[in-house]
Design an enzyme around this catalytic site. Structure first.
Site, PDB file in Angstrom:
ATOM      1  N   ASP A 181       0.863  -1.189   0.000  1.00 13.08           N
ATOM      2  CA  ASP A 181       0.000   0.000   0.000  1.00 13.08           C
ATOM      3  C   ASP A 181       0.896   1.235   0.000  1.00 13.08           C
ATOM      4  OD1 ASP A 181      -2.304   1.778   0.455  1.00 13.08           O
ATOM      5  OD2 ASP A 181      -3.338  -0.043   1.057  1.00 13.08           O
ATOM      6  N   HIS A 252      -2.764   3.245  -4.634  1.00 15.82           N
ATOM      7  CA  HIS A 252      -2.151   2.805  -3.367  1.00 15.82           C
ATOM      8  C   HIS A 252      -0.734   2.279  -3.612  1.00 15.82           C
ATOM      9  CE1 HIS A 252      -5.507   3.510  -0.690  1.00 15.82           C
ATOM     10  NE2 HIS A 252      -6.334   2.880  -1.507  1.00 15.82           N
ATOM     11  N   GLU A 315      -9.721   2.792  -5.277  1.00 17.92           N
ATOM     12  CA  GLU A 315      -9.334   4.164  -4.945  1.00 17.92           C
ATOM     13  C   GLU A 315      -8.112   4.646  -5.732  1.00 17.92           C
ATOM     14  OE1 GLU A 315     -10.830   4.489  -0.374  1.00 17.92           O
ATOM     15  OE2 GLU A 315      -8.929   3.474  -0.644  1.00 17.92           O
TER      16      GLU A 315
HETATM   17  C1  ACM Z   1     -10.883  -0.428   0.662  1.00 13.97           C
HETATM   18  O1  ACM Z   1     -11.397  -0.429   1.789  1.00 13.97           O
HETATM   19  N1  ACM Z   1     -10.239   0.639   0.208  1.00 13.97           N
HETATM   20  C2  ACM Z   1     -10.960  -1.581  -0.211  1.00 13.97           C
END
Ligand code: ACM
Ligand code: ZN
Length: 746
Positions: A181, A252, A315
């Site tokens: 991440d 991420h 995201e």
């Molecule tokens: C998430 O909670 N961003 C998958």
């Protein structure tokens, strides 16, 4: 006649046993029989049973029971025969006076049987007699998953193994290991040593609530070597758990970019994030990036034997792609339309590669943006919609909707809980979940592989806190995934969970006792409000005060909702046999001229952010910025248009409301507000207005004064949504959330 009698008898017994058995997850079928099995001093397991698994049982019950693998053919725990016709996880256990007989079709089925048997033995640890019974059992869902984020905080391999032990106890069969991440890269990749040399470290970490923007100044890092990863995979295999690794892309990705900045759209340099949230710098879809990701995936695939590889996909801001010459060129040459098309192109290319290695991809529901890759499975987290869309188009899906399945949410009133992400997901909420949405027909429903809960670790500082967030919610997840949860009988389930606490105590697990804390909610009472205390146990054991003192055994006993006709703080605690059994909870109630008055909304709040309905806005409880799910109403992309009927013409000189500012969660301050009044509820006249800038200056705690005082029966309050989230913010391009609470009048 005799058969009928036996049938009736067994029905009665079945009911009686179901009322008292402690098995979690509840087996699909359990029938009590006549008689009992007396547990001998030393219990022998047939040597024809799979020995690895038998050894697990021996170790699990060590210190409580003396169990050995039989050296000859004499044994109390025996296999009858293997029935290959059944699915992997199917098993049956027949407890009889002369022994315990187990049937299964694979070692996995035997291992699941042993979890049931271990719980039966523990339950009868003291009387040493197990009632005769027949259990025939198999799960409804083949994906019963539990996730762990080891990036925001790192948990070492021994802690991960312990986590796996907990999952196995409750028949969870999939561990989703979130390895990469923005804040760190946690898996050694031999070809790219800088991923761990540089990418596994960050300068410092955010501490406290997100909005405080505070940092600890302490460097943080950690990763697993490939040897450690192999050890954990081996360990999981013995527990019949599949590990699904997650390598995040295209978003991420900051930790990876800190090590290999050439994979971004801009030159960098980059650093692993010290803050939580979503970041604009993501992988640039150039050939070099695909080569890098394919090489990384090669090593991941060589390590992990799972059918699915999780490629993230959630995201991913499009800010950099919009300004990158390469990205824009690619959109044109590949005819992708826009940046969502580019995201889809990215995922499809990765899918093709993973498929060529004989594996499948699964990704968070944003992989639906711009069109789903042909063989991809979807992990539906922002709600159930992603899973529904996947299933309707013939793709597999795992349901993990935030409102039910996010274990980083609070499980009790935040005042008594360690800082959490936000949200409110108590035990009964997860227990009430059914993974197949009503929108799906039987055929489509088959595409729901199962259910998973996620444990994100932004606010989870150590493994003790992992345990706290996991238990007892893991037990509810287990029953949801097994398909035997019965939300109407939640209290019976909660009783079983509480029975299991003693085993967790023996193991030294730091589980949450939040279910023992009285909760409260405001209800309407006459033309005002009352405060109702509730909990799964007997509410009449609650003692409370309204004068600011701590409740004791001598305080008022709770009988019925407490009338709130003036500002007060209600403190409550649960007692059993004169002993305090809970935390002391407190709730401030601010009564104003609008409190408890009739209120109507034009637009409805989102279902997962409307805990107390429209009354929330006039319930005397101010929105708590720490918890999103309970004290606020949340509106996605829409305005609050509220009409309040004060019941009679009422004079007032001040109106106030709160608008929450939490950009990390896509929640933006209101873009403006207008106040109108009326005496007939039909013709309204504007009496005040406030702009975006003023709301920002007040940081969402809006107050509007009226000089001279105003007077009206009806009040209309319009609070405007900020609109589309601007670039440079988490969720850019999506509709903003508007969280509002407590419209007060003085
Ligand atoms: C998430 O909670 N961003 C998958
Ligand atoms: Zn680019």
């Amino acid at each position: 006649m005799r058969n009928l009698f036996l049938l009736l008898l067994s029905t009665v017994f079945l009911t009686a046993l179901n009322a008292q058995n402690q098995l979690i997850p509840q087996p699909k079928k359990l029938e009590l029989k006549q008689g009992e099995f007396v547990i001998p001093e030393t219990l022998l397991i047939s040597k024809s049973l799979p020995q690895h698994e038998s050894n697990y049982l021996i170790n699990r019950l060590k210190g409580k029971f003396d169990i050995e693998i039989s050296k000859n053919n004499l044994a109390e725990i025996r296999k009858i025969y293997i029935e290959k016709v059944h699915p992997d996880e199917w098993y049956s256990i027949s407890v009889e006076e002369k022994g315990i007989y187990i049937r299964f079709s694979t070692n996995t089925g035997y291992f699941r049987a042993l979890q049931t048997l271990a719980q039966l033995f523990e339950e009868h640890q003291h009387d040493r007699k197990i009632p005769a019974m027949l259990i025939v059992d198999e799960p409804q869902f083949k994906w019963r998953g539990m996730h762990l984020d080891v990036v925001r905080h790192f948990f070492n391999k021994e802690e991960v193994k312990r986590y796996l032990d907990y999952l196995a106890m409750y028949k969870i069969n999939t561990f989703h290991w979130h390895l990469t991440d923005d804040q760190g890269w946690r898996i050694e990749i031999k070809k790219y040593p800088k991923l761990t040399e540089i990418g596994s470290k960050r300068k410092e970490s955010m501490i406290g609530p997100y909005g405080d923007n505070r940092f600890d100044g302490v460097p943080y890092g950690g990763f697993y070597t490939q040897e450690e990863i192999k050890e954990v995979i081996e360990y999981a295999k013995k527990l019949h758990i599949t590990i699904v690794p997650e390598i995040e892309m295209p978003g991420h990705a900051l930790a990876a970019l800190s090590a290999y900045p050439e994979l971004a759209c801009t030159p960098g340099p980059f650093e692993a994030a010290t803050k939580w949230g979503v970041f604009d710098d993501v992988f640039c879809p150039k050939e070099e990036t695909f080569e890098f990701l394919e090489n990384v995936l090669d090593e991941v695939i060589a390590l992990f034997p799972s059918e699915y590889i999780h490629i993230g996909g959630d995201e991913c801001p499009k800010v950099r792609w919009k300004e990158c010459a390469h990205c824009q060129e690619l959109i044109k040459t590949e005819n992708l339309g826009d940046e969502e098309g580019l995201q889809s192109y990215f995922i499809k290319r990765i899918e093709k590669y993973v498929n060529s290695k004989g594996r499948k991809i699964i990704g968070w529901n944003e992989i639906l943006e711009g069109g789903l890759a042909p063989n991809a499975a979807v992990m539906s987290w922002t709600g159930e919609e992603g899973g529904i869309e996947a299933a309707k188009t013939g793709h597999y899906a795992v349901m993990t909707p935030g409102a039910y399945c996010y274990f980083d949410h609070y499980q009790g009133d935040p005042q008594n809980e360690p800082l959490a992400f936000g949200g409110y997901t108590p035990l009964d909420k997860i227990y009430s979940y059914h993974p197949i949405p009503e929108e799906l027909n039987a055929e489509e429903g088959k595409y729901i592989l199962g259910v998973q809960a996620n444990l994100w670790a932004e606010y989870i500082l150590d493994f003790k806190q992992v345990e706290y967030m996991l238990f007892p919610r893991l037990m509810a997840l287990a029953e949801v995934g097994w398909g035997t949860n019965d939300p109407k009988n939640y209290l019976a389930f909660e009783k079983k969970a509480v029975d299991h606490f003693k085993y967790l105590d023996e193991m030294g697990v730091n589980y949450s006792k939040s279910i023992f804390n009285p909760s409260g909610k405001v209800i309407r009472s006459g033309n005002g409000i009352a405060y109702e205390l509730y909990m799964s146990k007997d509410v009449h054991n609650i003692r409370y005060t309204t004068d600011g003192s701590e409740p004791t055994i001598n305080s008022e006993t709770y009988q019925s909702p407490i009338r709130v006709d003036r500002p007060m703080t209600i403190r409550a605690a649960y007692f059993e046999n004169g002993e305090l059994k809970s935390a002391i909870t407190h709730q401030r109630l601010n009564v104003s001229k609008s409190t408890g008055k009739a209120i109507e909304l034009v637009n409805q709040p989102a279902s997962n952010y409307s805990f107390g309905g429209e009354l929330t806005l006039v319930d005397g409880i101010e929105g708590d910025p720490k918890v999103l799910g309970k004290t606020w109403l949340g509106f996605s992309g829409t305005d609050v248009i509220a009409t309040i009927d004060l019941g009679e013409r009422t004079e007032f000189s001040k109106l106030y409301f709160n608008s929450l500012n939490n950009k990390g969660s896509w929640i933006h301050l209101a873009g403006g507000a207008k106040i109108l009044i009326s005496d007939d509820g039909v013709n309204f006249k504007e009496i005040g207005e406030i702009g975006k800038q003023k709301i920002e200056e007040m940081n969402g705690r809006v107050e509007i004064n009226f000089v001279p005082a105003q007077s009206a029966r009806y009040l209309k309050v319009e609070i405007y949504n900020a609109g589309i989230i601007p670039d440079g913010n988490p969720g850019a391009g999506h509709a903003a959330w508007l969280f509002v609470d407590e419209i007060g009048l003085k």
